[in-house]
Design an enzyme around this catalytic site. Structure first.
Site, PDB file in Angstrom:
ATOM      1  N   GLY A  33     112.627  15.866  80.636  1.00 31.46           N
ATOM      2  CA  GLY A  33     111.268  15.668  81.183  1.00 31.46           C
ATOM      3  C   GLY A  33     110.243  15.574  80.059  1.00 31.46           C
ATOM      4  NE  ARG A  94     114.854  15.146  84.424  1.00 28.11           N
ATOM      5  CZ  ARG A  94     114.298  16.174  83.777  1.00 28.11           C
ATOM      6  NH1 ARG A  94     114.974  16.788  82.816  1.00 28.11           N
ATOM      7  NH2 ARG A  94     113.081  16.582  84.076  1.00 28.11           N
ATOM      8  CG  ASP A 125     117.553  23.916  79.680  1.00 25.74           C
ATOM      9  OD1 ASP A 125     117.004  22.828  79.961  1.00 25.74           O
ATOM     10  OD2 ASP A 125     117.943  24.709  80.560  1.00 25.74           O
ATOM     11  CB  THR A 148     110.366  21.869  78.440  1.00 24.67           C
ATOM     12  OG1 THR A 148     110.282  22.189  79.836  1.00 24.67           O
ATOM     13  CG2 THR A 148     110.757  23.131  77.690  1.00 24.67           C
ATOM     14  CG  ASP A 150     110.196  23.558  83.190  1.00 22.99           C
ATOM     15  OD1 ASP A 150     109.164  23.108  83.734  1.00 22.99           O
ATOM     16  OD2 ASP A 150     111.330  23.097  83.392  1.00 22.99           O
ATOM     17  CG  ASP A 152     113.030  26.389  80.877  1.00 25.03           C
ATOM     18  OD1 ASP A 152     112.633  25.738  79.892  1.00 25.03           O
ATOM     19  OD2 ASP A 152     113.750  25.904  81.754  1.00 25.03           O
ATOM     20  NE  ARG A 194     114.710  21.950  85.098  1.00 23.57           N
ATOM     21  CZ  ARG A 194     115.016  20.694  85.355  1.00 23.57           C
ATOM     22  NH1 ARG A 194     115.815  20.405  86.341  1.00 23.57           N
ATOM     23  NH2 ARG A 194     114.550  19.710  84.620  1.00 23.57           N
TER      24      ARG A 194
HETATM   25  O1  F6P Z   1     111.634  20.351  83.164  1.00 25.06           O
HETATM   26  C1  F6P Z   1     110.371  19.852  83.406  1.00 25.06           C
HETATM   27  C2  F6P Z   1     110.217  19.541  84.878  1.00 25.06           C
HETATM   28  O2  F6P Z   1     108.918  19.011  85.082  1.00 25.06           O
HETATM   29  C3  F6P Z   1     110.481  20.696  85.831  1.00 25.06           C
HETATM   30  O3  F6P Z   1     109.407  21.587  85.936  1.00 25.06           O
HETATM   31  C4  F6P Z   1     110.773  19.934  87.105  1.00 25.06           C
HETATM   32  O4  F6P Z   1     111.573  20.700  87.978  1.00 25.06           O
HETATM   33  C5  F6P Z   1     111.537  18.750  86.601  1.00 25.06           C
HETATM   34  O5  F6P Z   1     111.144  18.546  85.253  1.00 25.06           O
HETATM   35  C6  F6P Z   1     111.307  17.488  87.382  1.00 25.06           C
HETATM   36  O6  F6P Z   1     112.089  16.493  86.805  1.00 25.06           O
HETATM   37  P1  F6P Z   1     111.995  14.957  87.209  1.00 25.06           P
HETATM   38  O7  F6P Z   1     110.670  14.433  86.736  1.00 25.06           O
HETATM   39  O8  F6P Z   1     113.142  14.316  86.496  1.00 25.06           O
HETATM   40  O9  F6P Z   1     112.114  14.919  88.694  1.00 25.06           O
END
Ligand code: F6P
Length: 344
Positions: A33, A94, A125, A148, A150, A152, A194
């Site tokens: 992300g 991703r 991660d 990120t 998050d 995390d 997340r």
């Molecule tokens: O990891 C960053 C994040 O924004 C999370 O908070 C969220 O759950 C996820 O990515 C959403 O991913 P995507 O944009 O691929 O749906």
């Protein structure tokens, strides 16, 4: 704490017999992300590498760009006027197939065909799991820069993008507070993160949320109902509850259903979603990205790898990826208590 301690001392060097390896050509990529501040981190990596007379190329779309050799030559000018922009100009992706050993073997082969000496991987991660395996399985020298929203990742107090995302959420909730107050309504605001609660907790503290729900907090729906009822008795007729998207069980609409079923409380739901990922990085994230980007290049120059740059008590340090990936970072318990005390 010894301020003179070498922040890289505990890491593996990547040259045998302790000889510093020669890094002439680095590939930089952003993966997973996107996060505000990724562009600032790329800029810092590029300009620091050039300062050290290293060649630097971008790999577009994260590990996909490594696999498909989507190479973007970079010079000082190519990272001009980017520092203040959200997103990542190298694009990101991703790449779930990177979990397969044969795909990583192809990536390592590509790394060698591109005549790279090291990779700087900017992400979270998932990005670092891939990077660590590239090192372990194929001796591809990697350095990670944590980016990120998050926050995390174990081993760093903040990741690039977290502060910006929290500020975005806070601005949105301040607006919601105005309308909630005017209509004397209850709102449930769902934030990203997340299954981690950092955005929820920090945003909740900054906005004075009446209750904050996330996976590691023990707050129950019954407690929230009690809290709202106590407020109503004192004449407080609007409240904001914040919930993390990955909270188990259930997300914002489930929470609203439970409040309705258990206590007849009507709640409006607002899901902030991807608004938190975009926008200009905060000053804090820009500076963090600058410091981490420069330190990542310095680490490679000194022959270290398989590490993530970290921000710890104001210092930029390096933490081995083995450590980072072996632990789960949780929001500090005292912050959870503080949020409860201040919103009572
Ligand atoms: O990891 C960053 C994040 O924004 C999370 O908070 C969220 O759950 C996820 O990515 C959403 O991913 P995507 O944009 O691929 O749906």
């Amino acid at each position: 704490m010894n301020q003179n301690r070498d922040p890289l001392e505990h890491l593996d060097r990547f040259a045998p017999l302790g000889q510093p390896a020669i890094v002439n050509r680095i590939g930089v990529l952003t993966s997973g992300g996107d996060a505000p501040g990724m562009n600032a981190a790329i800029r810092a990596v590029v300009r620091s590498a050039l300062q050290h007379r290293m060649e630097i190329v971008g790999l577009r779309h994260g590990y996909r760009g490594l696999l498909q050799q989507e190479v973007q030559p970079l010079d000082s000018g190519s990272v001009g006027n980017l520092l203040q922009r959200g997103g990542t100009f190298l694009k990101t992706a991703r790449v779930p197939e990177f979990h397969q050993a044969q795909v990583r073997a192809r990536a390592a082969q590509s790394f060698r065909e591109l005549k790279l000496d090291a990779l700087v991987c900017i992400g979270g991660d998932g990005t670092f799991t891939g990077a660590h395996l590239l090192w372990l399985e194929h001796r591809v020298p990697v350095i990670g820069i944590p980016a990120t929203i998050d926050n995390d990742l174990y081993g760093t107090e903040s990741t690039i993008g977290f502060d910006s995302a929290v500020n975005t959420a806070v601005q949105a909730i301040d607006r919601i507070r105005d309308t909630a107050d005017s209509h004397e309504r209850l709102f449930i605001v769902e934030v990203m993160g997340r299954d981690s609660g950092f955005i929820a907790l920090e945003t909740g503290l900054a906005c004075g949320a009446e209750e904050i729900f996330f996976s590691d907090s023990a707050v129950t729906v019954d407690q929230a109902i009690d809290h709202i009822r106590r407020g109503q008795k004192r004449g407080k007729l609007s409240s904001i509850l914040i919930t993390a998207e990955g909270r188990k069980p259930g997300r914002a609409y489930d929470l609203a259903d439970q409040l309705q079923k258990k206590a007849g409380l009507e709640a409006k739901v607002c899901i902030l979603g991807h608004t938190q990922r975009g926008g200009a990085p905060s000053a804090f994230d820009r500076v963090l990205a600058a410091r981490m980007g420069a330190s990542a290049v310095e680490a490679l120059k000194r022959g270290y790898c398989d590490a993530m740059m970290s921000w710890t008590r104001g210092r930029i340090e390096a933490v081995s990826l083995t450590q980072v990936l072996a632990h789960r970072k949780k929001p500090p318990e005292e912050w959870v208590k503080l949020a409860q005390t201040l919103s009572s």
